[in-house]
Motif scaffolding. Structure first.
Motif, mmCIF file in Angstrom:
data_model
loop_
_atom_site.group_PDB
_atom_site.id
_atom_site.type_symbol
_atom_site.label_atom_id
_atom_site.label_comp_id
_atom_site.label_asym_id
_atom_site.label_seq_id
_atom_site.Cartn_x
_atom_site.Cartn_y
_atom_site.Cartn_z
ATOM 1 N N PHE A 1 0.218 5.299 -0.187
ATOM 2 C CA PHE A 1 1.120 6.394 -0.377
ATOM 3 C C PHE A 1 2.144 6.064 -1.247
ATOM 4 N N ALA B 1 -2.449 4.979 -5.584
ATOM 5 C CA ALA B 1 -2.525 5.324 -4.109
ATOM 6 C C ALA B 1 -3.877 5.492 -3.745
ATOM 7 N N ARG B 2 -4.687 6.201 -4.346
ATOM 8 C CA ARG B 2 -5.938 6.612 -3.977
ATOM 9 C C ARG B 2 -6.864 5.005 -3.722
ATOM 10 N N PRO C 1 2.410 14.498 3.748
ATOM 11 C CA PRO C 1 0.927 14.841 3.567
ATOM 12 C C PRO C 1 0.448 15.334 5.024
ATOM 13 N N ASP D 1 -5.966 3.124 -0.796
ATOM 14 C CA ASP D 1 -5.889 4.128 0.367
ATOM 15 C C ASP D 1 -4.265 4.036 0.776
ATOM 16 N N VAL E 1 -0.535 7.761 -8.869
ATOM 17 C CA VAL E 1 -1.372 8.414 -8.220
ATOM 18 C C VAL E 1 -2.707 7.893 -7.886
ATOM 19 N N ARG F 1 0.945 -1.252 -0.051
ATOM 20 C CA ARG F 1 -0.075 0.121 0.066
ATOM 21 C C ARG F 1 0.973 1.235 0.026
ATOM 22 N N ALA F 2 2.144 1.031 -0.118
ATOM 23 C CA ALA F 2 3.253 2.198 -0.373
ATOM 24 C C ALA F 2 4.240 1.824 -1.398
ATOM 25 N N ARG G 1 -1.131 12.329 -0.749
ATOM 26 C CA ARG G 1 -0.974 10.928 -0.916
ATOM 27 C C ARG G 1 0.737 10.811 -1.017
ATOM 28 N N ASP H 1 -0.460 15.352 -6.011
ATOM 29 C CA ASP H 1 -1.470 14.814 -4.708
ATOM 30 C C ASP H 1 -0.781 14.958 -3.565
ATOM 31 N N GLN I 1 4.900 15.018 -5.933
ATOM 32 C CA GLN I 1 4.160 15.743 -4.798
ATOM 33 C C GLN I 1 3.169 16.587 -4.926
#
Length: 478
Positions: free
Chosen positions: A279, A273-274, A329, A277, A270, A245-246, A306, A303, A300
């Motif tokens: 980064f 990442a959304r 963030p 959920d 991007v 998730r990252a 994120r 977004d 960066q």
């Protein structure tokens, strides 16, 4: 013999011992204690023993006792007394008992030329202006600046960095989102701890990539998953096959391939990442050095909710300064700082010096000069490689401080690196940075920390190393 007024042997523990029933006089016991301290290495060769009057006062004895002990040790060769100078130790185990030739470790050949990646031009460090910046902040710092540093970094530097990143890198940064750290690696360790605190246990990294980034993630307790890189950068679609998730990505200039993450993949990353959920952790390690096209803005800014942004002056000024930054963030800034309660900020005076160095325009001037110098050096390296290593193909030349030299598939690049090291040339094998090792052979050649006049002889040594029997594999089938 080292002659240093700061090397006085004031605090050496001397075990003078008891009177021993009068059989050993005090000056004999003192001489024995000093002799033992010297032979044990507690008093190193070149160390100055205290003046006789001062030692006599410390021991509560007459000065004659100390001068007699010193005189005995001078006669034995343990001390050396000179008129007008301190009495110093003149003996050490190394000089008294030199190691035999059979036990002496073989000397490594000196490195004459450095074509390995990772360093800027250390010869061009702006010593005078950095000294001016340090002098200015040392004289102007208020008293509370000299106390314990803010773990997030000094407010003045955080404000300066936010302004710099907004105008030069297109970042969405403000002083509250910036934290000061020691390096990109340090910033990544802190970020990974924050991710772990948020329940994220899996992190994706690029393959090939910088091994220290993987080490930083595992040290923070994350599981690492490798995602391949092609000519358009990180293969974002391959992230779907991992539980990550990252992800850590070099969007502006990937190491070591030198690729730039394409606009389509930036947008896709991007969205990923959304969707999960998660980064993106953007490693912006040397994006200031672009030669054949305009700089690429940081992800960066696309977004800021994120994407973490990591950077430092290690590739622009020197890694010896130990100054870097992270932009987090807004939702993760409190988590980042809470997850690293004992993380130490760099020294405050160094932080203030960097803020002054940037605010006075010296950093921008240094980067402009460095870009001109590195462009010329890159062109010289590429041209010389074309002349002396015609079988090679150069890639990744548009930015950064290194290039890739692709070689025929039957080349033993590891053997070439060893042969070059034996001749005094430092190289890096692409295989050292990748886990999956296809047949493609390549060397990673850095040109940051080598002088222009050193490039032709360095490439000559490289060419000779590639012609060694192991590197060229002369017996390979056509």
């Amino acid at each position: 013999m080292t002659v240093s007024q700061t090397n006085f042997a004031w605090a050496t523990l001397l075990e003078v011992g008891p009177a021993d029933g009068g059989r050993r006089r005090l000056h004999d016991r003192l001489a024995r204690a000093l002799r033992t301290a010297i032979r044990d290495g507690r008093l190193a060769e070149g160390a100055a023993v205290p003046p006789s009057r001062a030692l006599a006062e410390e021991l509560g004895c007459s000065r004659w006792v100390v001068t007699e002990a010193y005189g005995q040790l001078v006669a034995e060769g343990y001390l050396c007394a000179r008129v007008g100078s301190a009495t110093r130790v003149s003996w050490s185990p190394d000089t008294a008992q030199p190691r035999s030739r059979a036990t002496r470790a073989p000397a490594r050949p000196p490195i004459r030329y450095d074509l390995a990646p990772g360093l800027p031009d250390l010869r061009a460090f702006p010593r005078r202006r950095w000294t001016d910046a340090v002098r200015a902040v040392t004289g102007s710092a208020v008293h509370y600046d000299l106390g314990l540093p803010d773990p997030a970094g000094h407010a003045e530097l955080r404000t300066t960095l936010a302004q710099y990143l907004r105008r030069s890198r297109g970042a969405d940064a403000h002083d509250g989102s910036v934290s000061v750290c020691a390096s990109v690696t340090d910033g990544l360790v802190r970020t990974c701890r924050a991710l772990r605190a948020e329940g994220i246990a899996d992190l994706a990294v690029e393959d090939p990539g910088w091994g220290r980034l993987r080490d930083a993630a595992t040290s923070a307790g994350l599981r690492v998953h490798l995602v391949p890189v092609d000519q358009d950068g990180l293969r974002v679609d391959d992230l779907a096959g991992t539980p990550a998730r990252a992800v850590v990505v070099g969007a502006a200039h990937q190491f070591p391939t030198g690729t730039v993450l394409s606009p389509a993949r930036r947008a896709r990353l991007v969205r990923w990442a959304r969707e999960v959920d998660g980064f993106v952790v953007e490693d912006d390690y040397d994006a200031e050095f672009r030669y054949d096209r305009h700089p690429v803005a940081v992800m960066q800014g696309m977004d800021p909710g994120r994407v973490f942004l990591l950077g430092s002056v290690s590739k622009t000024l020197s890694p010896a300064l130990g100054l870097g930054w992270s932009v987090a963030p807004a939702s993760m800034t409190p988590v980042l700082r809470a997850a690293n309660p004992v993380a130490a900020a760099p020294p405050v005076l160094d932080q203030l010096a960097l803020a002054t160095f940037i605010d006075r325009g010296w950093y921008d001037a240094h980067l402009r000069a460095a870009r001109r110098r590195f462009r010329t050096r890159r062109d010289l390296l590429v041209r010389t490689l074309g002349e002396q290593v015609p079988q090679g193909r150069v890639a990744g030349t548009a930015a950064g401080l290194h290039i890739l030299l692709h070689l025929p598939d039957d080349t033993d690049t590891a053997g070439a690196v060893r042969a070059a090291a034996a001749a005094g040339l430092r190289l890096a094998d692409l295989d050292d940075y990748r886990t999956n090792r296809p047949a493609e052979r390549a060397l990673v050649l850095g040109y940051g920390n080598i002088g222009d006049t050193e490039i032709p002889p360095a490439v000559t040594l490289l060419s000779e190393a590639l012609r060694t029997p192991t590197a060229s594999r002369a017996g390979a089938a056509p």
